[in-house]
Design a protein around this motif. Structure first.
Motif, short mmCIF file in Angstrom:
data_model
loop_
_atom_site.label_atom_id
_atom_site.label_comp_id
_atom_site.label_asym_id
_atom_site.label_seq_id
_atom_site.Cartn_x
_atom_site.Cartn_y
_atom_site.Cartn_z
N ASN A 236 -10.85 4.83 13.59
CA ASN A 236 -9.95 4.92 12.96
C ASN A 236 -8.79 6.06 13.12
OD1 ASN A 236 -8.80 6.20 10.24
ND2 ASN A 236 -8.93 3.84 9.88
N PHE A 237 -7.57 5.60 13.25
CA PHE A 237 -6.57 6.50 13.64
C PHE A 237 -5.47 6.66 12.54
CE2 PHE A 237 -2.02 7.00 15.03
CZ PHE A 237 -2.24 7.89 16.18
N ARG A 238 -5.15 8.22 12.40
CA ARG A 238 -4.30 8.47 11.12
C ARG A 238 -3.75 9.75 11.54
NH1 ARG A 238 -9.54 8.94 10.36
NH2 ARG A 238 -10.59 10.83 9.29
N ILE A 239 -2.49 10.10 11.07
CA ILE A 239 -1.82 11.42 11.25
C ILE A 239 -1.58 11.88 9.94
CG2 ILE A 239 0.36 12.55 11.98
CD1 ILE A 239 0.71 10.15 13.77
N GLN A 240 -1.95 13.38 9.73
CA GLN A 240 -2.09 13.95 8.48
C GLN A 240 -0.41 13.73 7.93
OE1 GLN A 240 -2.50 18.03 8.99
NE2 GLN A 240 -3.33 18.39 6.97
N ASP A 241 -0.60 13.41 6.70
CA ASP A 241 0.74 13.40 5.70
C ASP A 241 1.95 12.60 6.18
OD1 ASP A 241 -0.64 14.97 4.01
OD2 ASP A 241 0.34 16.86 4.82
N HIS A 242 1.43 11.53 7.06
CA HIS A 242 2.63 10.84 7.87
C HIS A 242 2.02 9.26 7.65
CE1 HIS A 242 3.57 14.35 9.53
NE2 HIS A 242 4.89 13.99 10.03
N ASN A 243 3.14 8.46 7.26
CA ASN A 243 2.85 6.89 7.25
C ASN A 243 3.10 6.27 8.77
OD1 ASN A 243 2.53 6.77 4.57
ND2 ASN A 243 4.51 6.66 4.05
N LEU A 244 2.35 5.41 8.90
CA LEU A 244 2.27 4.51 10.17
C LEU A 244 2.91 2.97 9.79
CD1 LEU A 244 -1.21 5.02 11.25
CD2 LEU A 244 0.51 6.28 11.90
N ASP A 283 1.63 22.77 11.71
CA ASP A 283 1.34 21.67 12.41
C ASP A 283 0.52 20.29 11.49
OD1 ASP A 283 2.74 23.06 14.71
OD2 ASP A 283 0.67 23.57 15.37
N TYR A 284 0.46 19.24 12.14
CA TYR A 284 -0.30 18.39 11.60
C TYR A 284 -1.36 17.72 12.43
CZ TYR A 284 3.44 18.46 8.00
OH TYR A 284 4.41 18.86 7.05
N TYR A 285 -2.30 17.33 11.61
CA TYR A 285 -3.63 16.88 12.56
C TYR A 285 -3.30 15.33 12.86
CZ TYR A 285 -6.52 20.45 10.76
OH TYR A 285 -7.20 21.70 10.37
N ILE A 286 -3.75 14.89 14.10
CA ILE A 286 -3.63 13.46 14.49
C ILE A 286 -5.35 13.25 14.85
CG2 ILE A 286 -3.13 11.89 16.29
CD1 ILE A 286 -0.74 13.68 17.17
N VAL A 287 -5.74 12.23 14.26
CA VAL A 287 -7.36 12.11 13.92
C VAL A 287 -7.50 10.53 14.50
CG1 VAL A 287 -9.15 12.23 12.51
CG2 VAL A 287 -7.21 13.85 12.33
N ALA A 288 -8.54 10.44 15.37
CA ALA A 288 -9.51 9.25 15.58
C ALA A 288 -10.74 9.67 15.18
CB ALA A 288 -9.24 8.81 17.15
N THR A 289 -11.56 8.67 14.48
CA THR A 289 -12.83 9.14 14.01
C THR A 289 -13.66 7.67 14.05
OG1 THR A 289 -12.15 8.79 11.66
CG2 THR A 289 -12.57 10.95 12.63
N ARG A 300 -19.75 15.09 15.13
CA ARG A 300 -19.03 15.45 16.31
C ARG A 300 -18.17 14.40 17.25
NH1 ARG A 300 -24.62 14.72 18.71
NH2 ARG A 300 -24.53 13.41 20.47
N ALA A 301 -18.42 13.26 16.65
CA ALA A 301 -17.74 12.14 17.22
C ALA A 301 -16.17 12.00 16.59
CB ALA A 301 -18.25 10.83 17.41
N THR A 302 -15.37 13.07 16.55
CA THR A 302 -14.02 12.95 15.93
C THR A 302 -13.08 13.86 16.87
OG1 THR A 302 -15.23 13.61 13.88
CG2 THR A 302 -12.82 14.39 14.31
N GLY A 303 -12.19 12.90 17.28
CA GLY A 303 -10.88 13.19 17.98
C GLY A 303 -9.99 13.90 16.96
N VAL A 304 -9.38 14.87 17.54
CA VAL A 304 -7.99 15.50 16.77
C VAL A 304 -7.36 16.22 17.78
CG1 VAL A 304 -7.63 17.43 15.18
CG2 VAL A 304 -9.74 16.23 15.17
#
Length: 589
Positions: A236-244, A283-289, A300-304
């Motif tokens: 799952n891909f997401r960016i903190q406080d930002h819409n895609l 700054d803002y997190y870009i996350v893939a979990t 631990r399988a969390t990409g940031v």
């Protein structure tokens, strides 16, 4: 100069202008080799291209001709495949075991293909021996021609992002585990652009790991092309406080919708517009979990990575943005169903995408393809489709067909699971040229599986939980189902696709999850024109021969290096040389 000479000069000018006016050629030299990297803080060998991991991005435009000279400096054979590139009538360039002999270690081979009638976001990767688990991947961008407008405003920037599960074991160790029936288990981490996670949690993430920083300008809008190039994990891909804002997937413009997060399954690609409209206090997190894994071991399988405004006042902090409905496949399926084709947008051609009314075409072939988890067949762990585990022959299918070699393969892949024990075989789907095929994938495994078809974009018309039945067709989307090349199938569920078989060749249909693919979950679709053998591009002059045709292979000659070559085809360059010589001769006279 006499009048006749002026005539010849004008003629030469006109011919040379015509020679220059065709689709451009672009040339690349790539050396594929092992390089040392520490994406998760542990030194390991990864596969790089020109010492880069991830590899360079192919940035081209619709209808351009692409020439890639690949030198294999690995210690094992290599092929590169171009995920989503259709290679119109030219499966010789597909870069999979059924179409090409591998490039031996120390050799090089030149791919030459045209990105005909395509736009969008794709990627390439090594297709043999679990090598994608070690890297070797990179992005492909195919831009619109200038005569066709984008269905959205021109972004202020274009950013490619690769997300992937990652293991500190080598790809050779991983494939040995899979051969022994050992589950891959929890990945050691999730990478973003080949780098490990930002230290969002001092307990989970050790110190000293390099992470990705994406620098942006406030108020600007960027196009983010996100690819899941991993091994077997839905992310799952997401960016903190930002819409895609989703605008494109695998070569199709979509209906533009806002998402706070997107499930991206193995082998899939998406384009989002993201506007930098937040304050710059931090700054803002870009996350893939990982998705659908209810275990503390997966923490631990969390990409940031970090999204950094140019006027940012401080680092990202606090908890990562939540993933709603983390273990709910129904949420994910409904999200997938919400993705629609933009039927009014032009893409590679000026006419709207929706002018191809796929829902009104009569289906000629139906295949219900059922997978199963790994099982022992003759003492070896294998995976199957319709009870058949694919056995790659020593002679590629395409070469066997070209040279009329009997016994290499059979055109007898069943259109449903048959009541017989599973077997290992080289069985192909016999597709009808210019037919219209319906494929229903039924997932009997316990994890999400992705399926990809080379040579085509297919229409995703339906998916649901349970067992597909004839009356399931009543739920199909026959108007704006998105056209793409990779689709997920949820466990205990089905997905239906429709394909217009207008691209002659022999094409790979495979599981994108490497563990399923490596153990045999693939099949080839033979789409041959029975009336005209000239429908396809001819056998390349630089073909590598192997298997039953090994005697045709000459010693490897030094290949041409294309670096710095002008963007003209060989024939056009030759024409220009001849014309210039003629011009000089005429002038002397």
């Amino acid at each position: 100069m006499p009048p006749s000479s002026y005539f010849f000069v004008i003629l030469i000018f006109c011919i040379s202008t015509a020679a220059l006016a065709g689709d451009p050629y672009v040339f690349f030299d790539w050396t594929v080799s092992y390089i040392t990297s520490s994406p998760l803080g542990v030194k390991q060998r990864v596969i790089g291209i020109n010492e880069q991991f991830p590899g360079p991005i192919l940035n081209v435009t619709t209808n351009w001709n692409v020439v890639v000279n690949v030198k294999n400096d690995l210690d094992e054979p290599l092929l590169l495949t171009w995920n989503g590139i259709q290679h119109r009538k030219n499966s010789w360039q597909d870069g999979v075991s059924g179409t090409n002999c591998p490039i031996p270690s120390g050799w090089n081979w030149t791919y030459q293909f045209q990105v005909k009638d395509q736009i969008g976001s794709f990627f390439y990767f090594p297709s043999l021996g679990f090598q994608r688990a070690a890297g070797g991947y990179g992005g492909i961008i195919i831009n619109n021609r200038e005569v066709i407008a984008l269905p959205f405003g021109m972004p202020d920037g274009d950013i490619t992002i690769f997300i992937s599960d990652w293991y500190t074991k080598s790809h050779k160790e991983l494939r040995e585990d899979v051969e022994k029936g050992i589950d891959l288990g929890v990945p050691d981490g999730i990478l973003i652009n080949g780098l490990g996670p930002y230290r969002f949690d001092e307990v989970v993430v050790p110190d000293g790991i390099a992470y990705q920083i994406i620098n942006v300008e406030p108020g600007k809008t960027y196009r983010l092309r996100v690819h899941n190039v991993g091994i077997s994990t839905s992310l799952n891909f997401r960016i903190q406080d930002h819409n895609l804002i989703l605008v494109e997937t695998e070569g199709s413009y979509t209906v533009q919708q806002n998402y706070t997060n997107m499930d991206i399954h193995v082998g899939q690609s998406y384009s989002f517009l993201v506007t930098m409209d937040q304050n710059a206090n931090h700054d803002y997190y870009i996350v893939a979990t990982s998705r659908f894994v209810n275990s503390s071991a997966w923490v631990r399988a969390t990409g940031v990575a970090i999204l950094r405004y140019s006027n940012s006042l401080g680092p990202a902090s606090g908890p990562l943005p939540d993933l709603p409905n983390e273990y709910d496949p129904y949420f994910s399926m409904n999200q997938a169903r919400s993705i629609r084709w933009n039927v009014s947008a032009g893409a590679a051609r000026p006419n709207p995408q929706g002018s191809f009314r796929y829902g009104q075409i009569t289906v000629t072939d139906v295949y219900v393809i059922l997978n199963r988890p790994p099982e022992l067949i003759h003492g070896k762990w294998r995976t199957t489709l319709n009870g058949i585990s694919y056995l790659p022959p020593s002679t590629p299918l395409k070469l066997a067909h070209q040279f009329n070699i009997p016994g290499v393969y059979k055109l007898d892949f069943p259109n449903r699971l048959m009541n017989r024990p599973p077997k290992v075989d080289t069985s192909l789907i016999n597709g009808t040229f210019k037919g219209f095929m319906e494929i229903i994938f039924q997932n009997n495994d316990t994890t999400v599986q992705s399926y990809h078809m080379d040579g085509y974009a297919f229409f995703v018309v339906g998916m649901d939980f349970g067992v597909w039945a004839e009356n399931s067709r009543g739920t199909y989307n026959k108007w704006d189902g998105v056209a793409r090349s990779t689709i997920q199938v949820f466990p205990g569920a089905w997905t239906a696709i429709l394909i217009s078989l207008d691209n002659a060749g022999i094409w790979n249909l495979r599981a994108e999850n490497l563990n399923s693919w490596y153990l045999g979950q693939e099949v080839y679709v033979s789409v041959l024109n029975p009336e005209n053998d000239n429908t396809e591009v001819a056998l390349p002059e630089n073909t590598i021969y192997c298997g039953l045709l090994s005697s045709l292979q000459n010693d490897q000659a030094q290949r041409v290096k294309f670096s710095g070559a002008p963007s003209l085809s060989y024939s056009r360059r030759g024409i220009l040389v001849i014309l210039l010589i003629a011009l000089v001769v005429i002038s002397i006279r």
